[in-house]
Design a protein around this motif. Structure first.
Motif: not given
Lengths: 551, 407
Positions: A369, A373-375, A377-378, A380-381, A384-385, A388, A544, A547, B365-366, B369, B376-377
């Motif tokens: 990712e 990544a193009m965005f 949000s990726q 950020v993800r 997070d990943m 984990v 996290t 979320y 994508q948003d 995420t 994950f949380h």
């Protein structure tokens, strides 16, 4: 011994993969999770409910150097061992270490308390050749010898440090001699001969297994309060050259003895060997010799089981009988627990492995990712990943350590299964001795009735019956001898009973201590590692938590 | 803007079931929940039906609340209709059809499916374009007979309209001619960014599949650990019973704790399944759905190209006819105009798809995420809860062990 090492190699490989993946990751991930502080530092901000009153070993000491490099979490938390050691002193068994190193101690707690020690190590297997090629087995009479080194301050030994070379056959001899000399004792069982394994396994693997087993065996002998002082053990450990513990009987001569009646068998008249004294009767009848005696004792035992008349001496000690039943039940349940313990260890191993694999899969995803990544949000993800993923790998490691400790603790169960075998042997000694006594008593009563019959018949003939009188004389002679033998046998039986009793007391005490130690160790271990894992996951949950604000 | 809200009847579990704001009569809303699975029928024909409850103030809809009964194939129908009509949009994915017989009616499977169906419908209801679909309205409101009629009309190849069949025929034709003419690969876009996207999607599917596989295994491992803790506890209790005294007591206490922890593990396994593994699975399905959209875009592009080709040839023909002033010229001109209109249609369709996809990918994508963040949380929360439970349980045993060992 519970095996859990099999997949360690695979997991380590996975981890090194992960390491390289992380190291190659150059992109700037938003919110590098590691810079949020070392995950294993004391979770001051996370409310935990436990109290620390009893549990010093469990208080979370922080890792020595919380550094935020990518590799920090890859170092196993090595303070784990130190944390959990408090309950484990005296129960550590590091099989492969030379005993002179500080941590491994082969002595039982009782020995260490009185300042005595007897430490043994078995190392350096070497191939050796029979000088005289009289071996019937193909292989040219080659065998393996092991270097057996001893450190001791027991007065029985002349010296404090010495070593000898012994082969497995010598160990078998030692074991046999001990069984004969220490009837009624709970003598640790020697390692198996493993004939099949020696053919099937790789030579070096087999030799290594045997080396470990021998060391364990000798150390157990050294822990036994009576056996450690035995002459047999001393000779084995100390006397250089060929082991002078010779088998007491020549098989061939005994075969001949078997053809002779029981009393004569005990007192000379044998073809080759010297006069046998009553103490021979104290040895149980063995196959190959004492055939007649075996037969008589067998008949006696059948009479005991099926005959109408009660045998003349019976096992009266009710306490003993109760105890024996209890121990039998204990053995049954112990076997069951030991099996379940193995399953538990396997399950712990599996879950750790899967966590590791999951972590690795997420690491790969993270890398993917980030690179693609193009965005935002990726990105950020990906961050997070990664969080984990690293936590999963950490948890996987913790499971692995947990398991290593669990195996150590629960191994006590396996050990006691071995002890139960020794107990059964000791009880067999007792039964055999009793049987000998009963047999001799039957024999005596038999002789008595024959004498009475002859005397009655002889008295009817006026002037006496020469041949009958001579016969009666002979029988009376035999009876005297048998009486002596019986006294001997009774003494031996009593001796063995006493040994049983003492050993049972010792076993009860040791069992109490050993199992409590095991339980405490197990519980502390489980609690400690669970705490560590909770800490790891709490950090991720916190990071996290954004979320979840709406749920 | 998208908020999650737990409904009373079991909706809104781990999969982020998006719901718009509750009744506030001024702003438009469309809220759906899929609940109350019930087994219908017997034997081979048995199936599960679900209650679908719709609350809305959309003008096209019948009323503030409507309840209908639907089954899995109805959802499939809806998905297929949307896929046809809204090319370019990433249609939310459906849970798979179950092939294993005995698993089909297990409580766990039914719950997982219900959750996934609930998420499916809600995602549609929240999508600004999809929520306006007539098919959605039929799905949410029609009575059973209408629904069944609609469903049976759309099965198999016979659902295609004549023009579709023609298109398929032409596709096959062009494929054959391509091969014959030596053009092996069908015509593809040469947009490098799009290439990148396609590669990304395909690789992503692989990676996600692997992660999901391990997540599923992790669920199983939790169950296995729970199972072995239960058996271990039982065995140790028996040992304690025959040992008696302080040691026996200690064994019994340990055994009881072990059994208690086994229950915690089973619970965590379920939580892990619903709140971590299922979202991952959902992610995989979403990616597969995108692949479908990619295929549609490729189709549209190809049609556009072919029509362009055909027009060129037609133009040449037409000019020839013009030169020789043939009577066929009028017909040919007519055909030419038609072709040009078709080509414009095709181009428009293709460009719509491109535009929609560009919007959708950002949204996707948003959304992912968010979804993954929540997953994950939940994962971390569950593991922390489990570990703390385990630590507390064992720790509470220690004082007892101490006192027993001293006695």
């Amino acid at each position: 011994m519970m095996e859990f090492e099999n997949n360690q190699g695979a997991l380590e490989e996975e981890e090194s993969q992960m390491e390289s993946l992380i190291l190659n990751d150059n992109t700037n991930n938003g919110g590098d999770p590691l810079s949020n502080g070392h995950p294993l530092s004391p979770p001051a901000e996370i409310p935990t409910s436990h109290d620390h009153t009893v549990n010093d070993p469990l208080s979370m000491t922080s890792s020595p150097n919380p550094n935020s490099s990518f590799n920090s979490f890859l170092e196993p938390p090595s303070y784990a061992d130190a944390v959990f050691r408090s309950f484990d002193d005296g129960h550590n068994s590091n099989n492969n270490k030379i005993v002179s190193t500080s941590s491994a101690s082969a002595t039982s707690s009782s020995a260490s308390s009185s300042g005595e020690y007897l430490k043994i190590s078995v190392t350096d297997p070497q191939k050796s050749q029979d000088v005289v090629g009289n071996s019937l087995v193909p292989g040219g009479g080659s065998y393996v010898t092991y270097l057996i080194a001893t450190w001791t301050n027991l007065p029985e030994f002349n010296g404090t440090e010495f070593s000898v070379r012994r082969r497995f056959k010598d160990v078998v001899t030692l074991s046999d001699r001990l069984s004969e000399a220490y009837r009624g004792y709970f003598i640790p069982l020697r390692p198996d001969k493993s004939v099949v394994e020696s053919q099937v396994m790789q030579k070096h693997e087999f030799v290594e297994n045997r080396r470990v087993a021998l060391e364990k065996y000798l150390r157990k002998l050294a822990e036994h309060p009576v056996i450690k002082r035995s002459e047999e053990l001393r000779v084995f450990l100390q006397v250089q050259g060929k082991l002078p513990l010779v088998k007491t009987t020549d098989v061939a001569s005994r075969m001949l003895d078997g053809a002779v009646k029981l009393p004569k068998q005990l007192f000379g008249e044998s073809v080759v060997s010297a006069a046998v004294d009553p103490s021979e009767v104290v040895q149980p009848a063995k196959g190959g010799r004492d055939l007649l005696r075996l037969f008589k004792e067998l008949r006696q035992s059948v009479t005991n089981d099926w005959g109408g008349a009660k045998p003349l001496v019976v096992e009266e000690d009710k306490e003993f009988l109760d105890k024996r039943k209890k121990l039998q039940d204990f053995e049954t349940e112990l076997t069951n627990v030991s099996q379940q313990a193995e399953s538990l260890v396997k399950a712990q191993q599996d879950i750790g492995e899967t966590l590791g694999q999951l972590g690795l899969a997420f690491v790969k995803l993270t890398k993917f990712e980030s690179e693609e990544a193009m965005f935002n949000s990726q990105k950020v993800r990906a961050a997070d990943m990664k969080n984990v993923a690293t936590s999963a790998v950490k948890a996987s490691r913790l499971y692995r350590e947990l398991n290593a400790q669990t195996v150590r603790h629960l191994d006590k169960l396996h050990e006691y299964l071995g002890v139960m075998l020794a107990v059964n042997n000791a009880y067999a000694d007792r039964s055999n001795a009793l049987l000998t006594v009963q047999t001799l008593l039957s024999e005596l009563s038999n002789l008595n009735s024959r004498i009475e019959k002859l005397e009655a018949a002889a008295s009817k003939i006026f002037g006496g019956d020469r041949s009958r009188v001579r016969k009666i004389e002979e029988l009376k002679e035999t009876m005297k001898v048998t009486e002596d033998a019986k006294s001997c046998a009774v003494k031996e039986y009593e001796r063995i009973k006493e040994n049983n009793k003492n050993e049972l007391e010792r076993l009860d005490k040791e069992r109490h201590d050993d199992f409590f130690g095991m339980l405490k160790g197990f519980v502390v271990n489980q609690a400690g590692y669970a705490e560590k894992m909770a800490s790891v996951w709490e950090t991720v949950a916190k990071e996290t938590s954004g979320y979840a604000k709406s749920s | 803007m998208i908020t999650t809200q737990r409904s009373m009847n079991g909706g809104g579990g781990g999969l982020q079931s998006p719901r718009s704001n509750p009744p506030n009569s001024s702003s438009p809303y469309l809220t759906v929940s899929v609940t109350d699975p019930a087994k219908m029928g017997n034997g081979v024909q048995a199936y599960i039906s679900y209650k679908v409850i719709t609350k809305t103030n959309f003008p096209e809809y019948q009323g503030p609340e409507k309840i209908v009964i639907r089954r899995y194939t109805d959802f499939v129908w809806l998905r297929d209709r949307l896929f046809e009509k809204y090319k370019g949009i990433f249609i939310p994915p459906l849970p798979e059809k179950s092939t294993v017989e005995k698993f089909r009616f297990s409580a766990e499977f039914i719950e997982m499916r219900r959750q996934a169906l609930d998420t499916f419908v809600n995602r549609i209801a929240l999508h600004h374009e999809l929520q306006q679909s007539d098919d959605l309205r039929i799905f949410l409101e029609a009575d059973e007979q209408t629904m069944e009629r609609a469903r049976s009309q759309e099965t198999g190849y016979f659902k295609k309209k004549p023009s579709d069949l023609m298109q398929i025929f032409r596709d096959v034709q062009s494929k054959v001619s391509d091969v014959v003419l030596g053009k092996e690969k069908p015509v593809e876009e040469t947009n490098p960014e799009y290439e990148k996207l396609k590669r990304y999607i395909f690789e992503l599917e692989d990676h996600l599949g692997e992660a999901q596989k391990h997540a599923y295994r992790l669920v199983k491992r939790h169950r296995e650990l729970g199972q072995s803790l239960a058996e271990f506890g039982k065995a140790i209790k028996l040992l304690g019973a025959c040992e008696g005294d302080a040691l026996g007591n200690a064994f019994s206490e340990l055994g009881a704790k072990s059994e208690m922890l086994s229950i915690k593990l089973q619970r965590e396994a379920h939580h892990l399944l619903m709140n971590f593994e299922e979202p991952l699975k959902d992610y995989v399905r979403a990616v597969q759905s995108i692949k479908g959209t990619i295929a549609e875009r490729a189709n549209a592009f190809r049609q556009q190209c072919e029509l362009a080709e055909t027009i060129k040839l037609k133009e040449i023909d037409l000019n020839k006819l013009r030169l020789i002033r043939s009577e066929k010229m009028l017909d040919a001109e007519h055909e030419y105009e038609e072709l040009k209109a078709d080509a414009e249609d095709a181009t428009r369709r293709f460009e719509t798809i491109v535009r929609l996809m560009n919007e959708e990918i950002v949204r996707f994508q948003d959304q992912k995420t968010q979804d993954m963040g929540l997953a994950f949380h939940e994962f971390a929360k569950g593991q922390a809860r489990l570990s703390n439970g385990i630590a507390d349980a064992w720790r509470s045993l220690l004082p007892k062990l101490e006192s027993l060992s001293a006695s």
